[in-house]
Design an enzyme around this catalytic site. Structure first.
Site, short mmCIF file in Angstrom:
data_model
loop_
_atom_site.label_atom_id
_atom_site.label_comp_id
_atom_site.label_asym_id
_atom_site.label_seq_id
_atom_site.Cartn_x
_atom_site.Cartn_y
_atom_site.Cartn_z
N SER A 108 0.82 -1.29 0.21
CA SER A 108 -0.23 0.05 0.30
C SER A 108 0.91 1.36 0.12
CB SER A 108 -0.97 -0.04 1.16
OG SER A 108 -1.41 1.38 1.32
N HIS A 128 -1.20 -1.34 -4.28
CA HIS A 128 -2.66 -0.96 -3.72
C HIS A 128 -2.26 0.49 -3.37
CE1 HIS A 128 -6.14 -1.97 -1.22
NE2 HIS A 128 -5.63 -0.95 -0.21
N ASP A 179 -4.82 3.59 -2.05
CA ASP A 179 -5.82 3.98 -1.01
C ASP A 179 -6.29 5.43 -1.21
OD1 ASP A 179 -6.01 1.55 0.80
OD2 ASP A 179 -3.98 2.15 1.35
N MET A 218 -9.07 8.16 -0.40
CA MET A 218 -9.99 8.39 0.90
C MET A 218 -10.56 9.81 0.49
SD MET A 218 -7.77 7.17 4.19
CE MET A 218 -6.71 5.51 3.88
N HIS A 274 -8.32 1.21 -4.38
CA HIS A 274 -9.26 0.86 -3.17
C HIS A 274 -9.98 2.27 -2.75
CE1 HIS A 274 -9.46 -0.35 1.87
NE2 HIS A 274 -10.91 -0.29 1.04
N MET A 285 -12.02 4.41 -0.66
CA MET A 285 -12.86 4.58 0.57
C MET A 285 -13.64 5.93 0.57
SD MET A 285 -9.71 3.06 2.83
CE MET A 285 -8.45 3.46 1.67
N MET A 308 -11.69 -5.97 5.46
CA MET A 308 -10.72 -5.04 5.98
C MET A 308 -10.47 -5.64 7.27
SD MET A 308 -10.19 -2.50 4.17
CE MET A 308 -9.30 -1.56 5.35
N ASP A 327 -6.53 -6.49 4.31
CA ASP A 327 -5.82 -5.04 4.32
C ASP A 327 -5.98 -4.57 5.72
OD1 ASP A 327 -5.04 -2.43 3.94
OD2 ASP A 327 -6.59 -1.93 2.64
C1 DX5 Z 1 -6.29 1.51 5.53
C2 DX5 Z 1 -5.71 1.22 4.26
C3 DX5 Z 1 -4.78 0.42 4.27
C4 DX5 Z 1 -3.51 0.81 4.90
C5 DX5 Z 1 -2.78 -0.38 5.42
O1 DX5 Z 1 -7.58 2.05 5.64
O2 DX5 Z 1 -6.96 0.63 3.49
O3 DX5 Z 1 -4.43 -0.08 2.72
O4 DX5 Z 1 -2.43 1.32 4.01
O5 DX5 Z 1 -1.86 -0.19 6.26
P1 DX5 Z 1 -0.92 -1.05 7.29
O6 DX5 Z 1 -0.44 -2.29 6.37
O7 DX5 Z 1 0.01 -0.14 7.79
O8 DX5 Z 1 -1.82 -1.54 8.36
ZN ZN Z 2 -6.39 -0.29 1.37
#
Ligand code: DX5
Ligand code: ZN
Length: 217
Positions: free
Chosen positions: A9, A34, A36, A38, A67, A69, A139, A178
């Site tokens: 990620s 990956h 993210d 948000m 991903h 969010m 998750m 994740d």
């Molecule tokens: C959290 C993200 C993850 C995050 C995971 O909302 O969706 O992808 O980067 O991070 P780690 O591996 O540090 O838990």
């Molecule tokens: Zn993620």
């Protein structure tokens, strides 16, 4: 046991050196990247959008696993498809009125469709669209931030989804996890039936990224 795919990620990468940090994990032999996204509404944090995905697409051949969010992600499927995403994953909780439509939008664009559920959302919620999914993202932390602790209770959810897929003879869909993945939790999620492991802080904080990736497999 089959080989799992590793999806670093970039949330834990250095955004001022993103090309370097993408190249680092690519050289370490990972399969996916990956990303993210948000919106500060669905989760209490804001990250990046489609223009950054487009720039990453230009510098890597890794599978781009986006991903989302964000609330009502149907509004942005075209943008992320145009930007070059391979997988587009939305949250069940973010599509209260149009889940089926949203998944169909992703498929219509020729992309792989993923559906994610937060820790408090039961596995049953994915069933109505199960046949249309290429990926189910469980998750294992509350979405929003990297570096959190893995929620052990999610192992039974992974097993339940694996069973659901088997019963419906859906053998090509991936189960992704994740949040809080490190060598110890990686072993547990693999045993429970996960195929794709997302890891942010564990990979990007490592002294030796190739070793870190190896230790997750
Ligand atoms: C959290 C993200 C993850 C995050 C995971 O909302 O969706 O992808 O980067 O991070 P780690 O591996 O540090 O838990
Ligand atoms: Zn993620």
């Amino acid at each position: 046991m089959k080989r799992v795919k590793i999806a670093p990620s970039i949330l834990s990468a250095d955004f001022a050196n993103l090309a370097r940090d993408v190249e680092r994990v690519e050289k370490a032999g990972v399969e996916w990247l990956h990303i993210d996204v948000m919106d500060g509404m669905f989760v209490p944090n804001i990250t990046i959008g489609a223009p950054v995905v487009k720039s990453i697409r230009e510098i890597t051949r890794l599978v781009l696993d986006v991903h989302l969010m964000i609330m009502n992600p149907a509004r942005y499927i075209d943008d992320f498809a145009d930007a070059g995403a391979d997988y587009i994953t939305v949250h069940e909780e973010a599509c209260p009125d149009n889940l089926r439509e949203t998944i169909n939008l992703i498929k219509k664009r020729g992309k792989k469709a993923g559906l994610s559920i937060k820790p408090d959302t039961p596995a049953e919620k994915i069933r109505p669209v199960l046949n249309n999914l290429d990926l189910i993202l469980v998750m294992t932390v509350e979405p929003g931030f990297g570096g959190q602790i893995f929620i052990v209770d999610m192992l039974s959810k992974i097993r339940e989804i694996r069973k659901m897929l088997r019963e419906n003879r859906l053998f090509s869909a991936n189960i992704q996890v994740d949040g809080g993945i490190n060598p110890e939790t990686a072993k547990l999620v693999k045993e429970a039936g996960a195929d794709v492991l997302v890891a942010g802080s564990y990979i990007y904080k490592a002294e030796n990224i190739a070793e870190a990736v190896k230790s997750l497999r």
